[in-house]
Design a protein around this motif. Sequence first.
Motif, mmCIF file in Angstrom:
data_model
loop_
_atom_site.group_PDB
_atom_site.id
_atom_site.type_symbol
_atom_site.label_atom_id
_atom_site.label_comp_id
_atom_site.label_asym_id
_atom_site.label_seq_id
_atom_site.Cartn_x
_atom_site.Cartn_y
_atom_site.Cartn_z
ATOM 1 N N LEU A 150 0.821 -1.193 0.000
ATOM 2 C CA LEU A 150 0.000 0.000 0.000
ATOM 3 C C LEU A 150 0.869 1.261 0.000
ATOM 4 O O LEU A 150 0.571 2.224 -0.714
ATOM 5 C CB LEU A 150 -0.936 -0.007 1.205
ATOM 6 C CG LEU A 150 -1.985 1.084 1.285
ATOM 7 C CD1 LEU A 150 -2.893 1.064 0.049
ATOM 8 C CD2 LEU A 150 -2.817 0.933 2.539
ATOM 9 N N ARG A 151 1.948 1.257 0.775
ATOM 10 C CA ARG A 151 2.875 2.396 0.803
ATOM 11 C C ARG A 151 3.489 2.635 -0.562
ATOM 12 O O ARG A 151 3.802 3.758 -0.924
ATOM 13 C CB ARG A 151 3.966 2.159 1.843
ATOM 14 C CG ARG A 151 3.533 2.552 3.213
ATOM 15 C CD ARG A 151 4.709 2.553 4.198
ATOM 16 N NE ARG A 151 4.289 1.825 5.384
ATOM 17 C CZ ARG A 151 4.817 0.709 5.839
ATOM 18 N NH1 ARG A 151 5.866 0.196 5.266
ATOM 19 N NH2 ARG A 151 4.331 0.121 6.897
ATOM 20 N N ASP B 188 1.258 4.907 -2.481
ATOM 21 C CA ASP B 188 0.989 6.249 -1.928
ATOM 22 C C ASP B 188 1.881 7.292 -2.519
ATOM 23 O O ASP B 188 2.912 7.244 -2.933
ATOM 24 C CB ASP B 188 1.145 6.254 -0.398
ATOM 25 C CG ASP B 188 -0.068 5.668 0.282
ATOM 26 O OD1 ASP B 188 -1.112 5.518 -0.357
ATOM 27 O OD2 ASP B 188 0.069 5.354 1.487
#
Length: 95
Positions: free
Chosen positions: A91-92, A95
């Motif tokens: 997920l990072r 981002d």
Amino acid sequence: MERNLILVEEYCTNCSVETSFIDSLEELGLIEVIEMERQRFIDDAFVPDLEKFTAWHYDLDISPAGIDTIHQLLQRMESMQHEIDDLKRRLRFFD
């Protein structure tokens, strides 16, 4: 890799553990007992788990079947935590 083996009877005597408890853990597949020359041994790789199981049994009065259940649940939680950590890393990335 060299195996370090501990004699079951010696472990039981030193740790005040009944051999029947070791037998129960072996039957449930929680530890492995190796038989050589009419003597039974525990690979020292199992000692940390064995010490934990012994404490659960003798200090908390948890049956071997209960120990098996708790051990399985903790393994599942650890696996899910690894999966969560992996998903957070992915997920990072986005981002």
